[in-house]
Design a protein around this motif. Structure first.
Motif, PDB file in Angstrom:
ATOM      1  N   GLU A  62      -9.083  17.477 -18.719  1.00  0.00           N
ATOM      2  CA  GLU A  62      -8.731  18.742 -18.058  1.00  0.00           C
ATOM      3  C   GLU A  62      -7.366  19.270 -18.475  1.00  0.00           C
ATOM      4  OE1 GLU A  62      -7.213  15.426 -15.331  1.00  0.00           O
ATOM      5  OE2 GLU A  62      -8.922  15.818 -16.654  1.00  0.00           O
ATOM      6  N   VAL A  63      -6.628  18.500 -19.250  1.00  0.00           N
ATOM      7  CA  VAL A  63      -5.277  18.904 -19.644  1.00  0.00           C
ATOM      8  C   VAL A  63      -5.332  19.948 -20.750  1.00  0.00           C
ATOM      9  CG1 VAL A  63      -3.136  18.119 -20.732  1.00  0.00           C
ATOM     10  CG2 VAL A  63      -4.206  16.745 -18.952  1.00  0.00           C
ATOM     11  N   SER A  64      -4.553  21.010 -20.586  1.00  0.00           N
ATOM     12  CA  SER A  64      -4.441  22.070 -21.590  1.00  0.00           C
ATOM     13  C   SER A  64      -2.968  22.383 -21.816  1.00  0.00           C
ATOM     14  CB  SER A  64      -5.163  23.329 -21.111  1.00  0.00           C
ATOM     15  OG  SER A  64      -4.516  23.868 -19.964  1.00  0.00           O
ATOM     16  N   SER A  65      -2.695  23.180 -22.822  1.00  0.00           N
ATOM     17  CA  SER A  65      -1.309  23.591 -23.082  1.00  0.00           C
ATOM     18  C   SER A  65      -0.722  24.299 -21.867  1.00  0.00           C
ATOM     19  CB  SER A  65      -1.258  24.504 -24.305  1.00  0.00           C
ATOM     20  OG  SER A  65      -1.635  23.817 -25.472  1.00  0.00           O
ATOM     21  N   TRP A  66      -1.533  25.121 -21.214  1.00  0.00           N
ATOM     22  CA  TRP A  66      -1.054  25.878 -20.062  1.00  0.00           C
ATOM     23  C   TRP A  66      -0.734  24.951 -18.892  1.00  0.00           C
ATOM     24  CZ3 TRP A  66       1.446  29.777 -18.510  1.00  0.00           C
ATOM     25  CH2 TRP A  66       1.323  30.298 -17.221  1.00  0.00           C
ATOM     26  N   SER A  67      -1.592  23.974 -18.624  1.00  0.00           N
ATOM     27  CA  SER A  67      -1.338  23.054 -17.512  1.00  0.00           C
ATOM     28  C   SER A  67      -0.114  22.184 -17.790  1.00  0.00           C
ATOM     29  CB  SER A  67      -2.562  22.161 -17.266  1.00  0.00           C
ATOM     30  OG  SER A  67      -2.814  21.308 -18.362  1.00  0.00           O
ATOM     31  N   VAL A  68       0.101  21.820 -19.054  1.00  0.00           N
ATOM     32  CA  VAL A  68       1.290  21.045 -19.417  1.00  0.00           C
ATOM     33  C   VAL A  68       2.544  21.883 -19.207  1.00  0.00           C
ATOM     34  CG1 VAL A  68       2.558  20.021 -21.356  1.00  0.00           C
ATOM     35  CG2 VAL A  68       0.130  19.501 -21.030  1.00  0.00           C
ATOM     36  N   ALA A  69       2.510  23.147 -19.619  1.00  0.00           N
ATOM     37  CA  ALA A  69       3.670  24.032 -19.445  1.00  0.00           C
ATOM     38  C   ALA A  69       4.018  24.183 -17.968  1.00  0.00           C
ATOM     39  CB  ALA A  69       3.393  25.396 -20.074  1.00  0.00           C
ATOM     40  N   LYS A  70       3.001  24.351 -17.119  1.00  0.00           N
ATOM     41  CA  LYS A  70       3.251  24.486 -15.682  1.00  0.00           C
ATOM     42  C   LYS A  70       3.823  23.206 -15.104  1.00  0.00           C
ATOM     43  CE  LYS A  70      -0.865  25.875 -14.467  1.00  0.00           C
ATOM     44  NZ  LYS A  70      -1.975  26.337 -13.573  1.00  0.00           N
ATOM     45  N   ASP A  71       3.346  22.061 -15.583  1.00  0.00           N
ATOM     46  CA  ASP A  71       3.834  20.781 -15.080  1.00  0.00           C
ATOM     47  C   ASP A  71       5.302  20.576 -15.469  1.00  0.00           C
ATOM     48  OD1 ASP A  71       3.239  18.046 -13.917  1.00  0.00           O
ATOM     49  OD2 ASP A  71       3.952  17.500 -15.908  1.00  0.00           O
ATOM     50  N   ILE A  72       5.644  20.919 -16.691  1.00  0.00           N
ATOM     51  CA  ILE A  72       7.040  20.790 -17.135  1.00  0.00           C
ATOM     52  C   ILE A  72       7.942  21.689 -16.305  1.00  0.00           C
ATOM     53  CG2 ILE A  72       8.641  21.182 -19.050  1.00  0.00           C
ATOM     54  CD1 ILE A  72       6.335  20.446 -20.942  1.00  0.00           C
ATOM     55  N   TYR A  73       7.508  22.927 -16.094  1.00  0.00           N
ATOM     56  CA  TYR A  73       8.325  23.873 -15.320  1.00  0.00           C
ATOM     57  C   TYR A  73       8.477  23.408 -13.871  1.00  0.00           C
ATOM     58  CZ  TYR A  73       9.666  28.038 -12.758  1.00  0.00           C
ATOM     59  OH  TYR A  73      10.304  28.912 -11.920  1.00  0.00           O
ATOM     60  N   ARG A  74       7.402  22.858 -13.317  1.00  0.00           N
ATOM     61  CA  ARG A  74       7.441  22.422 -11.918  1.00  0.00           C
ATOM     62  C   ARG A  74       8.427  21.275 -11.724  1.00  0.00           C
ATOM     63  NH1 ARG A  74       2.497  22.122 -11.367  1.00  0.00           N
ATOM     64  NH2 ARG A  74       2.140  19.927 -11.845  1.00  0.00           N
ATOM     65  N   HIS A  75       8.509  20.371 -12.677  1.00  0.00           N
ATOM     66  CA  HIS A  75       9.369  19.197 -12.525  1.00  0.00           C
ATOM     67  C   HIS A  75      10.746  19.363 -13.145  1.00  0.00           C
ATOM     68  CE1 HIS A  75       5.380  17.259 -11.853  1.00  0.00           C
ATOM     69  NE2 HIS A  75       6.075  16.539 -11.004  1.00  0.00           N
ATOM     70  N   ARG A  76      10.878  20.246 -14.135  1.00  0.00           N
ATOM     71  CA  ARG A  76      12.139  20.333 -14.860  1.00  0.00           C
ATOM     72  C   ARG A  76      12.733  21.730 -14.915  1.00  0.00           C
ATOM     73  NH1 ARG A  76      13.235  15.938 -18.283  1.00  0.00           N
ATOM     74  NH2 ARG A  76      11.732  14.239 -18.036  1.00  0.00           N
ATOM     75  N   GLY A  77      11.983  22.743 -14.487  1.00  0.00           N
ATOM     76  CA  GLY A  77      12.484  24.109 -14.557  1.00  0.00           C
ATOM     77  C   GLY A  77      12.420  24.653 -15.969  1.00  0.00           C
ATOM     78  N   TRP A  78      12.967  25.875 -16.144  1.00  0.00           N
ATOM     79  CA  TRP A  78      12.932  26.519 -17.450  1.00  0.00           C
ATOM     80  C   TRP A  78      13.699  25.719 -18.499  1.00  0.00           C
ATOM     81  CZ3 TRP A  78       9.319  29.763 -18.331  1.00  0.00           C
ATOM     82  CH2 TRP A  78       8.871  30.633 -17.318  1.00  0.00           C
ATOM     83  N   ARG A  79      14.819  25.135 -18.099  1.00  0.00           N
ATOM     84  CA  ARG A  79      15.615  24.359 -19.049  1.00  0.00           C
ATOM     85  C   ARG A  79      14.855  23.141 -19.550  1.00  0.00           C
ATOM     86  NH1 ARG A  79      21.564  23.220 -16.866  1.00  0.00           N
ATOM     87  NH2 ARG A  79      21.619  22.273 -18.968  1.00  0.00           N
ATOM     88  N   GLY A  80      13.925  22.656 -18.731  1.00  0.00           N
ATOM     89  CA  GLY A  80      13.145  21.492 -19.129  1.00  0.00           C
ATOM     90  C   GLY A  80      12.260  21.742 -20.329  1.00  0.00           C
ATOM     91  N   LEU A  81      11.894  23.004 -20.573  1.00  0.00           N
ATOM     92  CA  LEU A  81      11.074  23.328 -21.732  1.00  0.00           C
ATOM     93  C   LEU A  81      11.816  23.074 -23.039  1.00  0.00           C
ATOM     94  CD1 LEU A  81       9.450  26.633 -20.439  1.00  0.00           C
ATOM     95  CD2 LEU A  81       8.274  24.462 -20.827  1.00  0.00           C
ATOM     96  N   TYR A  82      13.144  22.963 -22.953  1.00  0.00           N
ATOM     97  CA  TYR A  82      13.957  22.720 -24.150  1.00  0.00           C
ATOM     98  C   TYR A  82      14.420  21.267 -24.226  1.00  0.00           C
ATOM     99  CZ  TYR A  82      13.900  27.649 -25.215  1.00  0.00           C
ATOM    100  OH  TYR A  82      13.480  28.907 -25.548  1.00  0.00           O
ATOM    101  N   TYR A  83      13.708  20.378 -23.553  1.00  0.00           N
ATOM    102  CA  TYR A  83      14.033  18.961 -23.614  1.00  0.00           C
ATOM    103  C   TYR A  83      13.907  18.489 -25.062  1.00  0.00           C
ATOM    104  CZ  TYR A  83      13.996  14.002 -22.527  1.00  0.00           C
ATOM    105  OH  TYR A  83      14.290  12.663 -22.480  1.00  0.00           O
ATOM    106  N   ALA A  84      14.861  17.703 -25.538  1.00  0.00           N
ATOM    107  CA  ALA A  84      14.946  17.245 -26.939  1.00  0.00           C
ATOM    108  C   ALA A  84      15.251  18.398 -27.880  1.00  0.00           C
ATOM    109  CB  ALA A  84      13.665  16.530 -27.364  1.00  0.00           C
ATOM    110  N   GLY A  85      15.865  19.451 -27.344  1.00  0.00           N
ATOM    111  CA  GLY A  85      16.169  20.632 -28.153  1.00  0.00           C
ATOM    112  C   GLY A  85      17.201  20.373 -29.233  1.00  0.00           C
ATOM    113  N   GLY A  86      18.140  19.443 -28.993  1.00  0.00           N
ATOM    114  CA  GLY A  86      19.171  19.163 -29.981  1.00  0.00           C
ATOM    115  C   GLY A  86      18.602  18.593 -31.259  1.00  0.00           C
ATOM    116  N   VAL A  87      17.768  17.556 -31.147  1.00  0.00           N
ATOM    117  CA  VAL A  87      17.181  16.947 -32.337  1.00  0.00           C
ATOM    118  C   VAL A  87      16.155  17.887 -32.964  1.00  0.00           C
ATOM    119  CG1 VAL A  87      15.331  15.726 -31.101  1.00  0.00           C
ATOM    120  CG2 VAL A  87      16.211  14.805 -33.255  1.00  0.00           C
TER     121      VAL A  87
END
Length: 310
Positions: free
Chosen positions: A130-155
């Motif tokens: 049942e996992v999709s790109s959209w459900s993953v994006a919502k899960d990241i935002y729910r737990h980490r907020g907008w900044r969480g989408l850039y996790y590992a952004g430095g590397v």
């Protein structure tokens, strides 16, 4: 938007459609035990639905990423060297300028590549149907907020800058080495395909250790443990999410080297090289084809590289 933007967008989306199945295998090989991926998934023998997992985010995101990349590269190259009239044929331009323009284009595309890569990575490593790109994006935002989408952004930004510098550099170098007099249209088409494929392999070879570290950084976010606790004043049991302690970029590199030496830094490079050759051969051919059709709509479409305008 200029022709470079749309040619980059369409060719980038086409490349993802072709290469996503092999990219799934590459990501899972890189992740290793970081996400507790079942051994059956590492074999690469999976259902078709699993091999296209995570494709939605990169098809949308990588099309935009490629558009920004090529547009930024074209404009910066023309700014750095005023002799460039046609950025698809920068003959005579020093190769170091091409590398710098490619690296700058990679940095410009980072704002799109960082969240796209994170979503894609998480979706590809999750075996739940049942996992999709959209459900993953919502899960990241729910737990980490907008900044969480850039996790590992430095590397990710370092990977993009270095990798895309070598991407344009190796493509142009290959074209110059293969240039011959009285080149037929078929020879020109084969040159674009071959040079595009070689550029893809060179690019990934130059940044594969960085990409492995990025994958393992992002795989750590799948390690959240779900316990159950009772809310004060209530008998109802509620899920409790306790994020597991995550390692830094340097810690992941040290842990991988301590456990297996240099092997994990290049695990999956073979699969990635096959994918890179196919995807980038098609992508460069599509890009030059589209650029020619956009700038010379009255001419028949051909993969023959455009000559400089006078």
């Amino acid at each position: 938007m200029d022709s470079g933007f749309w040619a980059g967008y369409l060719s980038g989306a086409l490349g993802i459609i072709i290469g996503n199945p092999l990219d799934v295998i590459k990501v899972r090989l890189q992740a290793g035990n970081a996400a507790h991926v079942p051994p059956s998934h590492l074999s690469g023998i999976e259902k078709a639905g699993s091999l296209v997992r995570g494709a939605a985010a990169p098809i949308l995101g990588y099309g935009a990423l490629n558009a920004v990349l090529f547009m930024a590269y074209n404009r910066l190259l023309m700014t750095m060297d005023h002799s460039v009239v046609d950025p698809t044929n920068p003959s005579g331009v020093p190769l170091y300028k091409i590398w710098v323009a490619g690296a700058a284009g990679g940095l410009a595309s980072w704002t799109i590549s960082a969240p796209t890569e994170f979503i894609k990575c998480r979706a590809q490593m999750d075996s739940r149907p049942e996992v999709s790109s959209w459900s993953v994006a919502k899960d990241i935002y729910r737990h980490r907020g907008w900044r969480g989408l850039y996790y590992a952004g430095g590397v990710t930004s370092a990977r993009d800058a270095i990798g895309y510098g070598f991407y344009f550099w190796s493509y142009e170098l290959c074209k110059r080495l293969m240039t011959s007099e009285n080149e037929t249209s078929n020879q020109a088409a084969m040159k674009v395909l071959l040079c595009g494929g070689i550029a893809g392999i060179v690019t990934w070879g130059s940044v594969f250790p960085l990409d492995m570290i990025k994958t393992r950084l992002q795989a750590q976010t799948m390690h959240d443990t779900h316990d159950v606790h009772t809310l004060p004043g209530s008998t109802e049991r509620q899920p409790l999410v306790r994020p597991r302690q995550t390692l830094t970029t340097v810690q992941i590199a040290k842990e991988a080297y301590r456990a297996e030496g240099l092997r994990p830094f290049y695990r999956g490079l073979g699969v990635c090289s096959i994918r890179a050759f196919i995807v980038n051969a098609v992508q460069w051919a599509a890009y030059e084809w589209l650029m020619k059709s956009f700038t010379q709509p009255s001419q028949p479409l051909s993969l023959e590289p455009m000559t400089q305008r006078t």
